[in-house]
Scaffold this motif. Structure first.
Motif, PDB file in Angstrom:
ATOM      1  N   HIS A 148       0.801  -1.229   0.000  1.00 22.84           N
ATOM      2  CA  HIS A 148       0.000   0.000   0.000  1.00 22.84           C
ATOM      3  C   HIS A 148       0.828   1.270   0.000  1.00 22.84           C
ATOM      4  O   HIS A 148       0.401   2.303   0.479  1.00 22.84           O
ATOM      5  CB  HIS A 148      -1.030  -0.018   1.125  1.00 22.84           C
ATOM      6  CG  HIS A 148      -0.446   0.084   2.486  1.00 22.84           C
ATOM      7  ND1 HIS A 148       0.547  -0.722   2.941  1.00 22.84           N
ATOM      8  CD2 HIS A 148      -0.735   0.920   3.503  1.00 22.84           C
ATOM      9  CE1 HIS A 148       0.837  -0.390   4.170  1.00 22.84           C
ATOM     10  NE2 HIS A 148       0.097   0.596   4.532  1.00 22.84           N
ATOM     11  N   ASP A 198       3.533   1.197   7.851  1.00 20.76           N
ATOM     12  CA  ASP A 198       2.703   1.348   9.042  1.00 20.76           C
ATOM     13  C   ASP A 198       3.533   1.139  10.293  1.00 20.76           C
ATOM     14  O   ASP A 198       4.240   0.145  10.418  1.00 20.76           O
ATOM     15  CB  ASP A 198       1.558   0.327   9.022  1.00 20.76           C
ATOM     16  CG  ASP A 198       0.547   0.650   7.937  1.00 20.76           C
ATOM     17  OD1 ASP A 198       0.464   1.837   7.564  1.00 20.76           O
ATOM     18  OD2 ASP A 198      -0.138  -0.273   7.475  1.00 20.76           O
ATOM     19  N   HIS A 250      -2.140   3.332  14.665  1.00 16.79           N
ATOM     20  CA  HIS A 250      -0.844   3.252  13.988  1.00 16.79           C
ATOM     21  C   HIS A 250      -0.642   4.510  13.163  1.00 16.79           C
ATOM     22  O   HIS A 250      -1.572   5.265  12.908  1.00 16.79           O
ATOM     23  CB  HIS A 250      -0.746   1.998  13.110  1.00 16.79           C
ATOM     24  CG  HIS A 250      -1.506   2.072  11.818  1.00 16.79           C
ATOM     25  ND1 HIS A 250      -2.870   1.906  11.745  1.00 16.79           N
ATOM     26  CD2 HIS A 250      -1.096   2.297  10.549  1.00 16.79           C
ATOM     27  CE1 HIS A 250      -3.269   2.020  10.486  1.00 16.79           C
ATOM     28  NE2 HIS A 250      -2.211   2.263   9.735  1.00 16.79           N
ATOM     29  N   HIS A 300       0.449   5.711   9.505  1.00 15.73           N
ATOM     30  CA  HIS A 300       0.729   5.352   8.111  1.00 15.73           C
ATOM     31  C   HIS A 300       1.618   6.452   7.557  1.00 15.73           C
ATOM     32  O   HIS A 300       1.267   7.625   7.578  1.00 15.73           O
ATOM     33  CB  HIS A 300      -0.589   5.235   7.324  1.00 15.73           C
ATOM     34  CG  HIS A 300      -0.371   5.075   5.851  1.00 15.73           C
ATOM     35  ND1 HIS A 300      -0.313   3.854   5.252  1.00 15.73           N
ATOM     36  CD2 HIS A 300      -0.183   5.997   4.870  1.00 15.73           C
ATOM     37  CE1 HIS A 300      -0.111   4.031   3.933  1.00 15.73           C
ATOM     38  NE2 HIS A 300      -0.028   5.322   3.689  1.00 15.73           N
TER      39      HIS A 300
HETATM   40 ZN    ZN Z   1      -0.617   2.069   5.958  1.00 14.85          ZN
END
Ligand code: ZN
Length: 413
Positions: free
Chosen positions: A278, A282, A357, A359
């Protein structure tokens, strides 16, 4: 030194006498550091104790306790072994009401729990002493000279940097400095591996022969995934032994390194695979963990945006930009200038996030790229005219690191 019963005291005093002698050799004048000093301090592992503590009067003992967050003064005095009646009287002493979390208090306490003296280092390096006087207590405050000695320690990573520094008795402030010093090359949240090792040479400030706090890291070596990084403090920065600046245009990690955030590192899956999935990385971390700008920038965007939730986008020099998503809180405004390491927000789980989290995306010319595949430009090296002085200064430090590294390898084999 924690609680010493009468039986344990003799042995402890003998041990203190030895460490006291070591401390005497290890103590040098503030900010004067040379090979001699390093040579005499390479084995400092002991906690020096002031001389008066070596000969406590009979039927008394010395206790040290750190004032904790949430502590009450009576509970704290109780932990020092002081009896209830004196706890009540001492709790009214104004000098003690100034205790703050982190202050370490040394108390000499009689066998019946009567306080014979209490002392602690307040702000501005003032030694505060409280002794019984008449029916109350007398307080003296004395500006005490700080001495600096050099400590050298090493450790091996088994689970985390803090676990490794704890195991070697390295203060938190030194572990955090290490993460800062090597933060342009190593992402301490993700890059550390079991078996990584480090050595560090740092200042310890003593007051009356007692270490009161750690100072700067003077030199360090970090072996991360088989690659060796070395740092020497010089002027206002840290440089490799060849004079290259360790500060990079971008930090490897957008998360501040702390005890709280460090527990989430050391994940097993390769970064490359996760990144392809992606176009970002993360970082699992507790809500509220500080998120920092990886480089100097202008805030391009700060606000909510679809699946990103609360997001900050920074525009850096050279066509680079960075994205910080799912923030619980944003700390900057669009158009603002931020410096490397400045706080831009805090970890959250806004937008499409299944758990707390960060990103993080790194973009070059608007295209998401894997930051770990890009060689980061560094800040300026040691100026040519300063190189001779730098080399003369760095050489003995690096020699010490090598010595320590070799003796460690011998131990491991
Ligand atoms: Zn992410």
């Amino acid at each position: 030194m924690a609680t010493l019963g009468p039986l344990g005291r003799t042995a402890a005093i003998a041990a203190l006498a030895v460490s006291g002698a070591v401390a005497a050799f290890a103590t040098i004048a503030p900010s004067s550091m040379d090979e001699q000093a390093l040579a005499t301090t390479s084995s400092v592992e002991t906690i020096p104790i002031p001389e008066e503590a070596l000969l406590p009067s009979p039927a008394s003992y010395i206790r040290e306790e750190r004032f904790q967050r949430g502590d009450t003064l009576p509970a704290f005095l109780g932990r020092l072994g002081i009896d209830d009646e004196n706890v009540g009287r001492l709790a009214r002493v104004r000098a003690l009401q100034a205790l703050r979390p982190g202050y370490q208090v040394t108390a000499e306490v009689g066998a019946e729990g009567q306080p014979l003296s209490l002392s602690f280092l307040s702000t501005r390096d003032t030694l505060v002493q409280i002794v019984p006087e008449g029916t109350g207590f007398g307080v003296t405050e004395e500006r005490a000279p700080l001495y600096t000695h050099i400590a050298m320690k090493s450790s091996v990573i088994r689970s985390s940097l803090f676990a490794a520094s704890d195991a070697a008795g390295i203060p938190d402030s030194v572990a955090i400095q290490l993460a800062d010093v090597f933060g342009g090359d190593i992402d301490f949240h993700r890059d550390l591996r079991k078996g990584d090792q480090f050595m560090v040479v740092y200042e310890v400030h003593d007051l009356a022969g007692r270490p009161v706090r750690a100072g700067r890291v003077l030199a360090a070596e970090f072996v991360n995934q088989g690659k060796t990084y070395r740092a020497v403090h010089f002027g206002s920065g840290y440089y490799a032994p060849d004079g290259k600046n360790l500060r990079k245009a971008f930090l490897r990690s957008p998360l501040e390194f702390s005890r709280v955030s460090s527990g989430f590192g050391m994940r097993k899956h390769p970064i490359a695979r996760e990144w392809r999935a992606h176009k970002g990385i993360d970082y699992a971390a507790p809500i509220g963990t500080r998120v920092r700008a990886v480089g100097d920038a202008v805030v391009d965007y700060a606000g909510p945006r679809g699946g990103y939730g609360n997001v900050v986008i920074l525009r850096h020099h050279g066509g680079y930009s960075t994205v910080y998503a799912h923030l619980s809180r944003i700390a900057v405004k669009r158009g603002a200038r931020v410096g490397q390491n400045d706080t831009i927000g805090f970890v959250g789980m806004t937008g499409w996030a299944t758990g707390p989290h960060l990103h993080y995306e790194f973009r070059v010319g608007g295209e998401a790229r894997n930051p770990f595949s890009i060689a980061m430009p560094a800040a300026l090296p040691v100026p040519p005219q300063d190189l001779p002085a730098f080399r003369a200064y760095a050489e003995p430090l690096v020699a010490r690191l090598e010595l320590l590294a070799n003796s460690n390898l011998a131990l491991l084999e």
